[in-house]
Motif scaffolding. Structure first.
Motif, PDB file in Angstrom:
ATOM      1  N   LEU A   6       0.852  -1.178   0.000  1.00 37.53           N
ATOM      2  CA  LEU A   6       0.000   0.000   0.000  1.00 37.53           C
ATOM      3  C   LEU A   6       0.893   1.234   0.000  1.00 37.53           C
ATOM      4  O   LEU A   6       2.087   1.145   0.277  1.00 37.53           O
ATOM      5  N   THR A   7       0.315   2.391  -0.264  1.00 40.11           N
ATOM      6  CA  THR A   7       1.077   3.635  -0.206  1.00 40.11           C
ATOM      7  C   THR A   7       1.374   3.990   1.245  1.00 40.11           C
ATOM      8  O   THR A   7       0.745   3.467   2.173  1.00 40.11           O
ATOM      9  N   GLN A   8       2.306   4.923   1.444  1.00 40.93           N
ATOM     10  CA  GLN A   8       2.628   5.347   2.811  1.00 40.93           C
ATOM     11  C   GLN A   8       1.396   5.933   3.499  1.00 40.93           C
ATOM     12  O   GLN A   8       1.123   5.618   4.655  1.00 40.93           O
ATOM     13  N   ALA A   9       0.649   6.761   2.776  1.00 40.90           N
ATOM     14  CA  ALA A   9      -0.557   7.347   3.367  1.00 40.90           C
ATOM     15  C   ALA A   9      -1.570   6.253   3.724  1.00 40.90           C
ATOM     16  O   ALA A   9      -2.192   6.292   4.797  1.00 40.90           O
ATOM     17  N   GLY A  10      -1.733   5.264   2.842  1.00 44.04           N
ATOM     18  CA  GLY A  10      -2.664   4.166   3.102  1.00 44.04           C
ATOM     19  C   GLY A  10      -2.262   3.352   4.312  1.00 44.04           C
ATOM     20  O   GLY A  10      -3.096   3.006   5.153  1.00 44.04           O
ATOM     21  N   VAL A  11      -0.980   3.045   4.424  1.00 49.71           N
ATOM     22  CA  VAL A  11      -0.496   2.271   5.569  1.00 49.71           C
ATOM     23  C   VAL A  11      -0.633   3.096   6.845  1.00 49.71           C
ATOM     24  O   VAL A  11      -1.054   2.582   7.886  1.00 49.71           O
ATOM     25  N   SER A  12      -0.320   4.379   6.781  1.00 53.77           N
ATOM     26  CA  SER A  12      -0.429   5.241   7.971  1.00 53.77           C
ATOM     27  C   SER A  12      -1.867   5.292   8.484  1.00 53.77           C
ATOM     28  O   SER A  12      -2.110   5.180   9.693  1.00 53.77           O
ATOM     29  N   ARG A  13      -2.828   5.445   7.574  1.00 52.26           N
ATOM     30  CA  ARG A  13      -4.238   5.470   7.984  1.00 52.26           C
ATOM     31  C   ARG A  13      -4.663   4.122   8.555  1.00 52.26           C
ATOM     32  O   ARG A  13      -5.375   4.060   9.561  1.00 52.26           O
ATOM     33  N   LEU A  14      -4.230   3.042   7.911  1.00 52.68           N
ATOM     34  CA  LEU A  14      -4.585   1.702   8.369  1.00 52.68           C
ATOM     35  C   LEU A  14      -4.010   1.450   9.764  1.00 52.68           C
ATOM     36  O   LEU A  14      -4.703   0.954  10.652  1.00 52.68           O
ATOM     37  N   VAL A  15      -2.753   1.824   9.976  1.00 54.06           N
ATOM     38  CA  VAL A  15      -2.126   1.649  11.286  1.00 54.06           C
ATOM     39  C   VAL A  15      -2.851   2.480  12.334  1.00 54.06           C
ATOM     40  O   VAL A  15      -3.086   2.016  13.457  1.00 54.06           O
ATOM     41  N   ALA A  16      -3.245   3.712  11.985  1.00 52.97           N
ATOM     42  CA  ALA A  16      -3.977   4.564  12.926  1.00 52.97           C
ATOM     43  C   ALA A  16      -5.289   3.906  13.347  1.00 52.97           C
ATOM     44  O   ALA A  16      -5.670   3.939  14.528  1.00 52.97           O
ATOM     45  N   ARG A  17      -6.005   3.288  12.383  1.00 51.89           N
ATOM     46  CA  ARG A  17      -7.259   2.595  12.709  1.00 51.89           C
ATOM     47  C   ARG A  17      -7.000   1.415  13.645  1.00 51.89           C
ATOM     48  O   ARG A  17      -7.734   1.200  14.613  1.00 51.89           O
ATOM     49  N   LEU A  18      -5.960   0.643  13.346  1.00 52.28           N
ATOM     50  CA  LEU A  18      -5.641  -0.514  14.183  1.00 52.28           C
ATOM     51  C   LEU A  18      -5.184  -0.067  15.573  1.00 52.28           C
ATOM     52  O   LEU A  18      -5.490  -0.724  16.571  1.00 52.28           O
ATOM     53  N   GLU A  19      -4.478   1.039  15.629  1.00 49.71           N
ATOM     54  CA  GLU A  19      -4.020   1.582  16.912  1.00 49.71           C
ATOM     55  C   GLU A  19      -5.225   2.031  17.748  1.00 49.71           C
ATOM     56  O   GLU A  19      -5.295   1.748  18.947  1.00 49.71           O
ATOM     57  N   LYS A  20      -6.174   2.683  17.114  1.00 54.89           N
ATOM     58  CA  LYS A  20      -7.386   3.153  17.797  1.00 54.89           C
ATOM     59  C   LYS A  20      -8.168   1.973  18.373  1.00 54.89           C
ATOM     60  O   LYS A  20      -8.804   2.091  19.412  1.00 54.89           O
ATOM     61  N   ARG A  21      -8.097   0.828  17.696  1.00 54.30           N
ATOM     62  CA  ARG A  21      -8.811  -0.377  18.146  1.00 54.30           C
ATOM     63  C   ARG A  21      -8.020  -1.164  19.183  1.00 54.30           C
ATOM     64  O   ARG A  21      -8.467  -2.207  19.645  1.00 54.30           O
ATOM     65  N   GLY A  22      -6.817  -0.700  19.503  1.00 51.62           N
ATOM     66  CA  GLY A  22      -6.005  -1.366  20.514  1.00 51.62           C
ATOM     67  C   GLY A  22      -5.261  -2.593  20.027  1.00 51.62           C
ATOM     68  O   GLY A  22      -4.812  -3.414  20.821  1.00 51.62           O
ATOM     69  N   LEU A  23      -5.091  -2.734  18.694  1.00 49.68           N
ATOM     70  CA  LEU A  23      -4.445  -3.926  18.145  1.00 49.68           C
ATOM     71  C   LEU A  23      -2.959  -3.735  17.879  1.00 49.68           C
ATOM     72  O   LEU A  23      -2.213  -4.718  17.808  1.00 49.68           O
ATOM     73  N   VAL A  24      -2.539  -2.485  17.697  1.00 55.91           N
ATOM     74  CA  VAL A  24      -1.123  -2.178  17.502  1.00 55.91           C
ATOM     75  C   VAL A  24      -0.780  -0.953  18.340  1.00 55.91           C
ATOM     76  O   VAL A  24      -1.658  -0.195  18.757  1.00 55.91           O
ATOM     77  N   GLU A  25       0.515  -0.785  18.569  1.00 57.52           N
ATOM     78  CA  GLU A  25       0.983   0.429  19.234  1.00 57.52           C
ATOM     79  C   GLU A  25       2.283   0.871  18.597  1.00 57.52           C
ATOM     80  O   GLU A  25       2.982   0.074  17.967  1.00 57.52           O
ATOM     81  N   ARG A  26       2.571   2.144  18.742  1.00 55.71           N
ATOM     82  CA  ARG A  26       3.803   2.728  18.202  1.00 55.71           C
ATOM     83  C   ARG A  26       4.809   2.845  19.337  1.00 55.71           C
ATOM     84  O   ARG A  26       4.484   3.373  20.397  1.00 55.71           O
ATOM     85  N   LEU A  27       6.008   2.371  19.084  1.00 55.71           N
ATOM     86  CA  LEU A  27       7.101   2.476  20.051  1.00 55.71           C
ATOM     87  C   LEU A  27       8.245   3.235  19.400  1.00 55.71           C
ATOM     88  O   LEU A  27       8.436   3.167  18.187  1.00 55.71           O
ATOM     89  N   ALA A  28       9.002   3.932  20.215  1.00 58.52           N
ATOM     90  CA  ALA A  28      10.169   4.640  19.693  1.00 58.52           C
ATOM     91  C   ALA A  28      11.125   3.633  19.066  1.00 58.52           C
ATOM     92  O   ALA A  28      11.330   2.538  19.590  1.00 58.52           O
ATOM     93  N   ASP A  29      11.705   4.004  17.931  1.00 59.03           N
ATOM     94  CA  ASP A  29      12.673   3.153  17.252  1.00 59.03           C
ATOM     95  C   ASP A  29      14.032   3.378  17.908  1.00 59.03           C
ATOM     96  O   ASP A  29      14.552   4.493  17.876  1.00 59.03           O
ATOM     97  N   PRO A  30      14.627   2.356  18.513  1.00 58.20           N
ATOM     98  CA  PRO A  30      15.912   2.536  19.197  1.00 58.20           C
ATOM     99  C   PRO A  30      17.052   2.901  18.240  1.00 58.20           C
ATOM    100  O   PRO A  30      18.058   3.462  18.673  1.00 58.20           O
ATOM    101  N   ASP A  31      16.878   2.616  16.955  1.00 54.29           N
ATOM    102  CA  ASP A  31      17.929   2.908  15.977  1.00 54.29           C
ATOM    103  C   ASP A  31      17.773   4.278  15.318  1.00 54.29           C
ATOM    104  O   ASP A  31      18.690   4.748  14.656  1.00 54.29           O
ATOM    105  N   ASP A  32      16.602   4.900  15.474  1.00 56.33           N
ATOM    106  CA  ASP A  32      16.343   6.181  14.816  1.00 56.33           C
ATOM    107  C   ASP A  32      15.327   6.954  15.650  1.00 56.33           C
ATOM    108  O   ASP A  32      14.141   6.615  15.652  1.00 56.33           O
ATOM    109  N   GLY A  33      15.784   7.968  16.332  1.00 59.68           N
ATOM    110  CA  GLY A  33      14.928   8.747  17.211  1.00 59.68           C
ATOM    111  C   GLY A  33      13.778   9.443  16.502  1.00 59.68           C
ATOM    112  O   GLY A  33      12.805   9.841  17.138  1.00 59.68           O
ATOM    113  N   ARG A  34      13.866   9.613  15.190  1.00 61.24           N
ATOM    114  CA  ARG A  34      12.799  10.272  14.438  1.00 61.24           C
ATOM    115  C   ARG A  34      11.704   9.302  14.030  1.00 61.24           C
ATOM    116  O   ARG A  34      10.622   9.721  13.633  1.00 61.24           O
TER     117      ARG A  34
END
Length: 163
Positions: free
Chosen positions: A67-95
């Motif tokens: 999928l496109t970056q925008a498509g994946v970002s929206r999909l991840v946001a939906r899954l995050e809202k549902r409590g199925l995924v979470e975002r963690l800081a990347d230890p290799d890249d602070g950004r």
């Protein structure tokens, strides 16, 4: 017909057959699969994350779920809202951040995965022998291995900007 022309024709016929088979099966899985309240694309992200102990960056998911970056970002946001995924800081890249499954996300992926695996098995074995399945698997892996990652491909030029 020259050999080069014959090879080009065969390559295109093979592509068309593979594309139609994939599209037909994907449509079957989407409409008659046991997805519950999930979309097959959402399951695709959960599946990709299930194999990544430390999670994946959005760019990794783009290559995996096509999928496109925008498509994946929206999909991840939906899954995050549902409590199925979470975002963690990347230890290799602070950004950057890494997307990981939550416990509930892992449970959902396993449940959907079992049902999907049964459906895939039925669809694939109704027409192909074990030997044909092995050949198809190996051919698919060879095509993927030879292709550049989706994120490294350049967008097509805008025809309006071509002199």
């Amino acid at each position: 017909m020259t050999e080069a022309r014959g090879s080009a024709r065969l390559a295109n016929e093979a592509w068309e057959a593979m594309y139609r088979a994939q599209a037909t099966l994907a449509r079957e899985f989407e409409f008659s699969g046991d997805w519950g309240e999930f979309l097959p694309r959402e399951y695709g992200v959960l599946y990709a994350l299930a194999g990544a102990e430390d999670g994946l960056r959005i760019t990794d998911l783009i290559d995996d779920v096509l999928l496109t970056q925008a498509g994946v970002s929206r999909l991840v946001a939906r899954l995050e809202k549902r409590g199925l995924v979470e975002r963690l800081a990347d230890p290799d890249d602070g950004r950057a951040c890494r997307i990981v499954l939550t416990g509930e996300g892992r449970d959902v992926q396993r449940r959907l995965g079992r049902a999907h695996a049964r459906h895939v098995t039925t669809a694939m074995t109704r027409a192909l022998t074990r030997s044909q399945l092995t050949t198809l698997r190996d051919l698919g892996k060879a095509l993927v291995a030879a292709a550049p990652p989706v994120t490294s491909q350049h967008p097509k030029p805008d025809p309006r900007n071509i002199a």
